[in-house]
Design a protein around this motif. Structure first.
Motif, mmCIF file in Angstrom:
data_model
loop_
_atom_site.group_PDB
_atom_site.id
_atom_site.type_symbol
_atom_site.label_atom_id
_atom_site.label_comp_id
_atom_site.label_asym_id
_atom_site.label_seq_id
_atom_site.Cartn_x
_atom_site.Cartn_y
_atom_site.Cartn_z
ATOM 1 N N ASP A 1 17.327 -5.619 50.026
ATOM 2 C CA ASP A 1 16.119 -6.396 50.332
ATOM 3 C C ASP A 1 15.798 -6.209 51.805
ATOM 4 O OD1 ASP A 1 13.951 -8.111 50.196
ATOM 5 O OD2 ASP A 1 15.167 -9.875 50.669
ATOM 6 N N HIS B 1 15.772 -2.158 55.588
ATOM 7 C CA HIS B 1 15.785 -2.029 57.043
ATOM 8 C C HIS B 1 16.576 -0.786 57.461
ATOM 9 C CE1 HIS B 1 19.850 -3.571 56.711
ATOM 10 N NE2 HIS B 1 19.418 -4.742 56.252
ATOM 11 N N TYR C 1 11.250 -12.807 49.615
ATOM 12 C CA TYR C 1 11.652 -11.408 49.705
ATOM 13 C C TYR C 1 11.098 -10.763 50.972
ATOM 14 C CZ TYR C 1 13.111 -11.517 44.787
ATOM 15 O OH TYR C 1 13.743 -11.802 43.603
ATOM 16 N N THR D 1 11.179 -7.460 51.049
ATOM 17 C CA THR D 1 10.543 -6.313 50.395
ATOM 18 C C THR D 1 10.537 -6.550 48.888
ATOM 19 O OG1 THR D 1 11.560 -4.922 52.094
ATOM 20 C CG2 THR D 1 10.491 -3.796 50.273
ATOM 21 N N ASP E 1 6.920 -3.147 46.521
ATOM 22 C CA ASP E 1 6.968 -2.542 47.849
ATOM 23 C C ASP E 1 8.218 -1.667 47.977
ATOM 24 O OD1 ASP E 1 4.786 -4.147 48.201
ATOM 25 O OD2 ASP E 1 5.727 -5.523 49.621
ATOM 26 N N LYS E 2 9.318 -2.162 47.437
ATOM 27 C CA LYS E 2 10.580 -1.424 47.497
ATOM 28 C C LYS E 2 10.450 -0.073 46.784
ATOM 29 C CE LYS E 2 14.396 -3.748 46.868
ATOM 30 N NZ LYS E 2 15.534 -4.474 46.221
ATOM 31 N N LEU F 1 8.593 2.506 48.950
ATOM 32 C CA LEU F 1 9.385 2.968 50.085
ATOM 33 C C LEU F 1 10.523 3.889 49.637
ATOM 34 C CD1 LEU F 1 9.512 -0.368 52.106
ATOM 35 C CD2 LEU F 1 8.400 1.747 52.846
ATOM 36 N N SER G 1 19.678 -8.161 56.987
ATOM 37 C CA SER G 1 18.524 -8.865 56.416
ATOM 38 C C SER G 1 18.423 -10.303 56.911
ATOM 39 C CB SER G 1 18.607 -8.850 54.879
ATOM 40 O OG SER G 1 18.543 -7.533 54.388
ATOM 41 N N LEU H 1 13.602 -3.474 61.127
ATOM 42 C CA LEU H 1 13.092 -2.896 59.883
ATOM 43 C C LEU H 1 12.813 -1.397 60.032
ATOM 44 C CD1 LEU H 1 10.564 -5.644 58.735
ATOM 45 C CD2 LEU H 1 12.542 -4.859 57.410
ATOM 46 N N TYR I 1 6.518 -5.282 59.653
ATOM 47 C CA TYR I 1 6.626 -6.136 58.475
ATOM 48 C C TYR I 1 5.258 -6.232 57.803
ATOM 49 C CZ TYR I 1 7.669 -10.211 55.550
ATOM 50 O OH TYR I 1 7.847 -11.067 54.485
ATOM 51 N N TYR J 1 6.977 -13.592 49.414
ATOM 52 C CA TYR J 1 7.471 -12.971 50.636
ATOM 53 C C TYR J 1 8.160 -14.002 51.537
ATOM 54 C CZ TYR J 1 4.607 -8.764 49.830
ATOM 55 O OH TYR J 1 4.057 -7.618 49.323
ATOM 56 N N THR K 1 -3.072 -4.916 51.784
ATOM 57 C CA THR K 1 -1.800 -4.854 52.509
ATOM 58 C C THR K 1 -2.072 -5.157 53.969
ATOM 59 O OG1 THR K 1 -0.903 -3.175 51.008
ATOM 60 C CG2 THR K 1 0.143 -3.388 53.171
#
Length: 317
Positions: free
Chosen positions: A30, A33, A75, A77, A81-82, A85, A168, A187, A191, A220, A279
């Motif tokens: 999560d 980073h 969260y 991420t 979103d995860k 990435l 985190s 990160l 963010y 979030y 976003t």
């Protein structure tokens, strides 16, 4: 990137590519980073060297969200979103394991025999603080022992920034206390939050600063109340637009509001964003939210905030 949903115990016959040897990073991740990135890039690097798929095994919902342990709230991420990435990081297969109360009580031995080995992991890559199984009884050393030679385990050391371990929990605290610069540095990116543009009170339009009011798409981590220099883009239009965002409870106009409201004023923009998903990338924290004595004083401060945000964002160009 293929996304595969799993539940415990795994039936290999129902998992495509279960029998194909692979390298996998394992963890919650999560935040994704810089510390997490070091684990993931290690796994991808090993996979590329060995000509194997690079996989990642993560858990959803967040274990702390299920068992109510620690100061977890929101969260860094969210899953969507995860996924984006991780694809950019070179992951070929993302295994998302359903985390529930029953799974939280699985022993380390059963986790390895019924979850990891059926996936044909040739190498498991984990962080230095990796724990697994009921009450976190398993660690990297135990993972290697329980695999009985079926896979190798690579442990990635802590990732340090200015001599401080990136984690985190530290990022959460930094966001919640207005230390956005620290959060963004740890990160390795700004963010970001995502939300659908909804109708608000339209008070911003009346005072010359129309805003896009966001209803967040996911729970979030909520940053400190205040004003931020931001960049934003909608899923439909795509391009980044500079702006200023207020996260707050509008104390000048209301009392008793507890749920923060996200209002984004985009510079030099006049389009219709209602219903679109946006976003928002949080670049710099400008100031705390204040209660003003008059609307005129509020307008004067918004002007100052806009000027400051423009200056900050121009320096990024």
């Amino acid at each position: 990137m293929r996304i595969v949903s799993l539940s415990y115990p795994i039936n290999p016959e129902n998992v495509l590519e279960a029998g194909v040897p692979k390298v996998a990073a394992i963890g919650q991740f999560d935040g994704l980073h810089l510390g997490h990135e070091s684990v993931i890039t290690t796994a991808v690097g090993i996979a590329r060297e060995q000509g194997l798929p690079a996989a990642l095994i993560t858990f959803y919902p967040h274990p702390k969200d299920v068992i109510g342990k620690g100061n977890y709230e929101g969260y860094l991420t969210p899953q969507a979103d995860k996924e984006k990435l991780l694809q950019e990081m070179g992951i070929d297969i993302l295994y998302v394991v359903e985390f529930n109360k029953a799974f939280s009580e699985v022993s380390p031995d059963a986790f390895v025999s019924d979850m990891l080995l059926p996936l044909s992991l040739q190498t498991a890559v984990v962080g230095f603080d990796f724990r697994f199984g009921h009450k976190g009884a398993g660690d990297a050393v135990k993972l290697q022992a329980l695999s009985e030679g079926a896979m190798s385990v690579v442990t990635v050391p802590p990732f340090l920034v200015d001599g401080e371990k990136v984690g985190s929990s530290s990022i959460r605290i930094a966001l919640q206390t207005g230390q956005l610069a620290d959060a963004n540095r740890w990160l390795g990116r700004n963010y970001s939050i995502r939300g659908t543009v909804i109708h608000g009170e339209k008070r911003g339009r009346q005072i010359g600063f129309p805003t896009a009011n966001l209803e967040l798409t996911d729970p979030y981590v909520i940053p400190a109340l205040g004003v931020y220099a931001v960049r934003a883009r909608s899923d439909q239009e795509g391009g980044w637009i500079a702006g200023v965002m207020n996260v707050g409870v509008k104390p000048t106009f209301h009392e008793g509001i507890t749920k923060p409201i996200f209002e984004v004023h985009l510079f030099d923009y006049s389009g219709d964003l209602y219903g679109q998903v946006m976003t928002v990338e949080m670049v710099q924290y400008i100031r705390k939210e204040h209660k003003f004595e008059s609307v005129q004083e509020l307008v004067e401060w918004i002007h100052r905030d806009a000027v400051e945000a423009r200056r900050i964002l121009k320096d990024m160009e």
